[in-house]
Enzyme design. Structure first.
Site, PDB file in Angstrom:
ATOM      1  N   HIS A 135       0.819  -1.219   0.000  1.00 15.95           N
ATOM      2  CA  HIS A 135       0.000   0.000   0.000  1.00 15.95           C
ATOM      3  C   HIS A 135       0.845   1.257   0.000  1.00 15.95           C
ATOM      4  O   HIS A 135       0.445   2.285  -0.525  1.00 15.95           O
ATOM      5  CB  HIS A 135      -0.996  -0.041   1.152  1.00 15.95           C
ATOM      6  N   ASN A 157      -4.156  -7.038  -6.984  1.00 20.78           N
ATOM      7  CA  ASN A 157      -3.033  -7.003  -6.036  1.00 20.78           C
ATOM      8  C   ASN A 157      -3.147  -8.156  -5.053  1.00 20.78           C
ATOM      9  O   ASN A 157      -2.186  -8.898  -4.812  1.00 20.78           O
ATOM     10  CB  ASN A 157      -3.022  -5.683  -5.267  1.00 20.78           C
ATOM     11  N   ASP A 158      -4.332  -8.286  -4.495  1.00 20.28           N
ATOM     12  CA  ASP A 158      -4.516  -9.394  -3.553  1.00 20.28           C
ATOM     13  C   ASP A 158      -4.720 -10.723  -4.283  1.00 20.28           C
ATOM     14  O   ASP A 158      -4.233 -11.751  -3.838  1.00 20.28           O
ATOM     15  CB  ASP A 158      -5.696  -9.104  -2.617  1.00 20.28           C
ATOM     16  N   GLU A 172     -10.817 -10.847  -4.906  1.00 22.50           N
ATOM     17  CA  GLU A 172      -9.415 -10.769  -4.498  1.00 22.50           C
ATOM     18  C   GLU A 172      -8.912 -12.095  -3.965  1.00 22.50           C
ATOM     19  O   GLU A 172      -7.719 -12.337  -3.860  1.00 22.50           O
ATOM     20  CB  GLU A 172      -9.259  -9.724  -3.393  1.00 22.50           C
ATOM     21  N   ARG A 194     -10.494   4.046  -1.560  1.00 23.63           N
ATOM     22  CA  ARG A 194      -9.968   3.257  -0.433  1.00 23.63           C
ATOM     23  C   ARG A 194     -10.227   4.027   0.861  1.00 23.63           C
ATOM     24  O   ARG A 194      -9.413   4.857   1.260  1.00 23.63           O
ATOM     25  CB  ARG A 194      -8.461   3.032  -0.603  1.00 23.63           C
ATOM     26  N   CYS A 232      -9.663  -3.204 -10.577  1.00 20.94           N
ATOM     27  CA  CYS A 232      -9.157  -2.015  -9.892  1.00 20.94           C
ATOM     28  C   CYS A 232      -7.801  -2.258  -9.231  1.00 20.94           C
ATOM     29  O   CYS A 232      -7.297  -1.411  -8.521  1.00 20.94           O
ATOM     30  CB  CYS A 232     -10.167  -1.519  -8.867  1.00 20.94           C
TER      31      CYS A 232
HETATM   32  C1  PEP Z   1      -6.377  -5.156  -4.824  1.00 18.44           C
HETATM   33  O1  PEP Z   1      -6.157  -5.982  -3.936  1.00 18.44           O
HETATM   34  O2  PEP Z   1      -6.108  -5.343  -6.021  1.00 18.44           O
HETATM   35  C2  PEP Z   1      -6.986  -3.860  -4.473  1.00 18.44           C
HETATM   36  C3  PEP Z   1      -7.350  -3.003  -5.404  1.00 18.44           C
HETATM   37  O3  PEP Z   1      -7.124  -3.566  -3.148  1.00 18.44           O
HETATM   38  P1  PEP Z   1      -5.922  -3.049  -2.223  1.00 18.44           P
HETATM   39  O4  PEP Z   1      -4.733  -2.816  -3.096  1.00 18.44           O
HETATM   40  O5  PEP Z   1      -6.391  -1.809  -1.548  1.00 18.44           O
HETATM   41  O6  PEP Z   1      -5.745  -4.194  -1.274  1.00 18.44           O
HETATM   42 MG    MG Z   2      -7.039  -5.690  -1.993  1.00 14.68          MG
END
Ligand code: PEP
Ligand code: MG
Length: 581
Positions: free
Chosen positions: A197, A464-465, A441, A304, A512
């Site tokens: 993050h 990302n997750d 995710e 977020r 996203c």
């Molecule tokens: C993700 O996990 O892709 C996402 C957009 O959420 P974050 O990066 O805030 O965990």
């Molecule tokens: Mg995420």
């Protein structure tokens, strides 16, 4: 001779500036100006810290075996007496009241004054008392820093980081925000990965950043001027003058590129074969809305909200959240605002230590996001009420993070329904048809997307997750960075499954995660049928450029071939075709 170091570049841009090394062990004390309404709370915070240190010292004193040398007990007694003495217990309070500053700064001011007096003494014994002052003051500072007061900040007075390249072992997202306010030029951390993050925030704040540069604090020297290339992940210390010139012109080129991209803001994102694509923005802070508007996004695909909860001791009350959401809506002039409900936990720790995640072995697999919200209605319900109230004032969608099964969605839907009933009873307006979407995710959610569609109005793929969990790589662990691969066939198969499930159920599918904002993947994602991309505003123009030059109808068969491919080599060949199309 120039020293060249290589890390992972996570936020583009070039910076040239002096190094400021942050040592975790030495305390960084900054001065903050406090609003009138916070002064009383600040005095209480100071008194609480003082009381806690006293309690700790008494505890230690009682643990000393009776046969131990009396010197040690005397040493602790001296410290206890110092804590009671008005020079440390009262004067800092007067400084807080007079200067309207934070307790840390008041204490530092008083410490500096005391130390000066001791330093001027001739008596060597008395001069050693200076160390006692430092010991006691440091203990209080540590207590204060573990219960931060950042929410009292009106503005940061000391601009000591301005123009500096911050070098640290790690930075929390909260630190990053504070430092950006101080005008830092770039940052380098020894740990961290590209989708941590802190890295995401650096991109959104437009700060060049390099993570995973091992031993950076040992190899760089405080105040020396270095060059940081946030794209290549390269740091140059003791650069020769031709290098400085080269990077200065690169910096200018970057600036020109940004300007050029701004000019494409009003062109709609339509592919060559006429497919309209929604390009939305990921925002963390209210300031991002201004940036995204300047870059021509079609609304917000991911807000977020956990950043509203950072840098403060307690959760923001419902009314404050409501006002923030309305403020964002105002800025959006009727465009959609997708509010993600709180995603706390793992590398996004806030809430004044209320949820102590330090003792959890696998925070990323633990009580985070929707799981935590379901367990803690005191955090979750005020947010739901605030979102629903704001929904009467503009176009809002609710998005749920980290869904792993349909049961969670059913439970949340029940909670939303009961908040709606409550609001109706109170005569408060809300949008009864508010759309409720889920983030995909967790691999289980991707595999089972078709079943989740039954309860959701839209899906958004959080790569990302999703990549972290699918490939079993901790997104903040730089040791396994090299395995992070959005093009891994398993990841692509899951993404395709989600897009197909959405198409079958006739509900929109967005993406996203950071993958959506990397122009390298745009063509492939278009070919896979993705129609909504949400990314940090700075990536919009580049992705739009690719969309304008892509023919989806021609690309689709290649994507099908790629997803059906069973040979590794063939898979790589097919991938190449997407980048050269
Ligand atoms: C993700 O996990 O892709 C996402 C957009 O959420 P974050 O990066 O805030 O965990
Ligand atoms: Mg995420």
């Amino acid at each position: 001779m120039t020293l060249s170091l290589q890390g992972t570049g996570v936020s583009n841009g070039v910076a040239i500036g002096p190094v400021h090394i942050l040592q975790r062990d030495s305390l960084e004390i900054l001065e903050y100006a406090l609003g009138e309404e916070f002064i009383e709370a600040e005095v209480t915070r100071f008194q609480r810290a003082l009381a806690l240190v006293k309690e700790q010292l008494r505890f230690v004193r009682n643990k000393i075996p009776s046969h131990t040398q009396s010197d040690i007990t005397a040493f602790i007694d001296t410290h206890l007496l110092m804590l009671d003495d008005s020079t440390l217990s009262k004067v800092p309070i007067s400084i807080i009241l007079e200067r309207r500053c934070n307790a840390e700064w008041a204490l530092k001011t008083q410490r500096d004054a005391l130390v000066k007096v001791f330093d001027e003494m001739n008596d060597p014994y008395l001069r050693t008392r200076r160390d006692d002052i430092d010991h006691v003051v440091t203990s209080i500072q540590r207590e204060l820093l573990s219960s931060p007061m950042y929410h009292h900040v009106n503005h940061i007075q000391e601009q000591r980081f301005s123009g500096h390249v911050i070098v640290a072992d790690d930075l929390s997202p909260a630190d990053t925000v504070l430092m950006q306010h101080q005008g830092i030029a770039a940052f380098i951390t020894e740990s961290g990965g590209p989708t941590s993050h802190t890295a995401i925030l650096a991109r959104s704040l437009n700060i060049p950043a390099i993570v995973g540069l091992h031993h950076a604090r040992h190899m760089l020297i405080d105040f020396e001027t270095i060059i940081v290339d946030g794209q290549q992940g390269v740091v140059l210390a003791k650069p020769e003058s031709n290098m400085v010139q080269h990077y200065q012109s690169k910096k200018r080129e970057n600036q020109q590129l940004i300007e050029r991209h701004k000019q494409s803001r009003d062109i709609p994102a339509v592919t060559k074969d006429g497919k309209k694509i929604a390009l939305r923005a990921n925002i963390e802070l209210i300031e991002d809305v201004i940036a995204m508007k300047a870059l021509g996004a079609n609304g917000v695909g991911l807000f977020r909200t956990e950043y509203l909860f950072m840098n403060r001791e307690t959760s923001p009350p419902e009314q404050e959240q409501f006002e923030t959401y309305c403020q964002v809506l105002d800025e959006l002039d009727g465009q959609v605002l997708t509010i993600r409900t709180l995603d706390l936990g793992a590398d996004k720790q806030v809430d004044g230590g209320r949820h102590d995640l330090n003792n959890i072995t696998n925070p990323a697999l633990g009580l985070r996001a929707i799981r935590l919200c379901l367990q803690d209605p005191d955090i979750f319900l005020p947010q739901l009420r605030a979102i629903l109230r704001a929904s009467a004032h503009g176009s809002i969608r609710i998005m749920l993070p980290m869904i792993s099964n349909a049961q969670e969605v059913i439970q949340i839907r029940q909670q939303i329904a009961s908040v709606c009933q409550q609001l109706a009873r109170e005569g408060i307006a809300y949008d009864p048809n508010i759309q409720i979407g889920g983030m995909v995710e967790v691999p289980a959610a991707a595999v089972n997307a078709c079943m989740l569609c039954e309860y959701l109005d839209f899906l958004s793929i959080g790569t990302n997750d999703l990549i972290q969990y699918t490939l079993a790589i901790d997104r903040i662990d730089d040791e396994v960075n090299y395995l992070y691969d959005p093009l891994n066939p398993a990841v692509l198969t899951l993404i395709a499954n989600v897009i197909n499930a959405g198409n079958k159920a006739n509900i929109p599918v967005a993406m996203c995660g950071e993958m959506a904002g990397d122009a390298m993947f745009t063509r492939l994602l278009l070919a896979m049928g993705l129609k909504e991309f949400s990314m940090h505003p700075n990536a919009l123009a580049e992705v739009k450029e690719v969309i304008l030059n892509s023919d989806v109808t021609r690309l689709q068969p290649k994507a099908e071939a790629l997803l059906n491919c069973t040979s590794h080599n063939q898979f790589q060949d097919l991938l190449d075709q997407f980048s050269h199309h």
